[in-house]
Scaffold this motif. Sequence first.
Motif, mmCIF file in Angstrom:
data_model
loop_
_atom_site.group_PDB
_atom_site.id
_atom_site.type_symbol
_atom_site.label_atom_id
_atom_site.label_comp_id
_atom_site.label_asym_id
_atom_site.label_seq_id
_atom_site.Cartn_x
_atom_site.Cartn_y
_atom_site.Cartn_z
ATOM 1 N N ARG A 1 -42.306 -31.004 -11.459
ATOM 2 C CA ARG A 1 -42.286 -31.037 -10.002
ATOM 3 C C ARG A 1 -41.514 -32.267 -9.555
ATOM 4 N N LEU A 2 -40.607 -32.062 -8.631
ATOM 5 C CA LEU A 2 -39.828 -33.172 -8.091
ATOM 6 C C LEU A 2 -40.696 -33.928 -7.088
ATOM 7 N N GLU A 3 -41.604 -34.735 -7.621
ATOM 8 C CA GLU A 3 -42.448 -35.559 -6.759
ATOM 9 C C GLU A 3 -41.580 -36.559 -5.997
ATOM 10 N N ARG A 4 -40.651 -37.158 -6.725
ATOM 11 C CA ARG A 4 -39.644 -38.071 -6.183
ATOM 12 C C ARG A 4 -38.609 -38.255 -7.289
ATOM 13 N N PRO A 5 -37.381 -38.634 -6.960
ATOM 14 C CA PRO A 5 -36.360 -38.763 -7.995
ATOM 15 C C PRO A 5 -36.760 -39.675 -9.145
ATOM 16 N N GLN A 6 -37.347 -40.841 -8.840
ATOM 17 C CA GLN A 6 -37.672 -41.783 -9.902
ATOM 18 C C GLN A 6 -38.692 -41.211 -10.886
ATOM 19 N N PHE A 7 -39.570 -40.348 -10.403
ATOM 20 C CA PHE A 7 -40.542 -39.671 -11.263
ATOM 21 C C PHE A 7 -39.813 -38.877 -12.341
ATOM 22 N N ILE A 8 -38.754 -38.178 -11.952
ATOM 23 C CA ILE A 8 -37.966 -37.385 -12.899
ATOM 24 C C ILE A 8 -37.148 -38.291 -13.804
ATOM 25 N N GLY B 1 -30.257 -27.685 -22.372
ATOM 26 C CA GLY B 1 -29.360 -27.065 -21.406
ATOM 27 C C GLY B 1 -30.064 -26.530 -20.174
ATOM 28 N N TYR B 2 -31.412 -26.441 -20.216
ATOM 29 C CA TYR B 2 -32.129 -25.813 -19.107
ATOM 30 C C TYR B 2 -33.465 -26.498 -18.864
ATOM 31 N N VAL B 3 -33.773 -26.727 -17.582
ATOM 32 C CA VAL B 3 -35.063 -27.303 -17.212
ATOM 33 C C VAL B 3 -35.608 -26.570 -15.989
ATOM 34 N N LEU B 4 -36.921 -26.360 -15.968
ATOM 35 C CA LEU B 4 -37.594 -25.714 -14.842
ATOM 36 C C LEU B 4 -38.128 -26.815 -13.937
ATOM 37 N N MET B 5 -37.616 -26.894 -12.717
ATOM 38 C CA MET B 5 -37.993 -27.988 -11.816
ATOM 39 C C MET B 5 -38.273 -27.449 -10.423
ATOM 40 N N GLU B 6 -39.537 -27.551 -10.012
ATOM 41 C CA GLU B 6 -39.950 -27.023 -8.719
ATOM 42 C C GLU B 6 -39.980 -28.106 -7.642
#
Length: 239
Positions: free
Chosen positions: A81-88, A105-110
């Motif tokens: 989950r993209l809580e915030r950029p720095q989290f990722i 090559g692939y990531v699931l990001m909600e």
Amino acid sequence: MIDIHCHILPGVDDGAIDMAMAVGMARLAHEDGIRTIVATPHFNSVFLVESGTVRAKVSELQAELDRLNIPLAILPGNELRLERPQFIYEALKEKRFCYLADNPGYVLMEQSWEGYNEETPDVVERLRAQGTTVILPHPERHIFFRQQPELLEELLGIGVWTQVSVDSLIGNNGAEAEAFALSLVDQGQAHTLATDAHNLRRKPNLSLGYKLVEERAGADAAKQIRDRMELIVASSIYK
């Protein structure tokens, strides 16, 4: 068939509560025609299921399915989950999450359910720079994408793939989500299909999704989706 979004790992998030439920979900998946599942427990501020736990649980579940002679492959993944950029960025640097099928090559990001993160394009571009395609799970369920479709169009324009959920296509997530999901199919913007299954009620049902896509958009459209799924798992070291 390949399911790239499924909360089948037992006892780690809001998916399968124990091994018995995970096995039950696996049986339903196999009956539906699914032969590979990428297990995608949550990686967010509520359920922070890290890569080590994911791989251990995948091995545990796979061993049980093999023991029971259920011919289903379980591969590691996460739903970030993209809580915030720095989290990722921090999790990326520390390798705390799993790419889909451990394929970088692939990531699931909600997105967060509270609202769209305006820095999403920056995060997407950073991941693209390392060769990773972002797959956006269930955009049809987010009210901000339905009310401001230009947000999704911008992401598609920089290479994001969508993952439409079968439950949305068949109306289980409400009329508005159904309408938006069907519009994505009609416009050729449903890049992948998945179940987002969590239990025996919210279950693996991928065949229904492919049937609907074929009816609305034709066999070629369904094949293109299948081909993308194959690409995602093709480089898995677990195959």
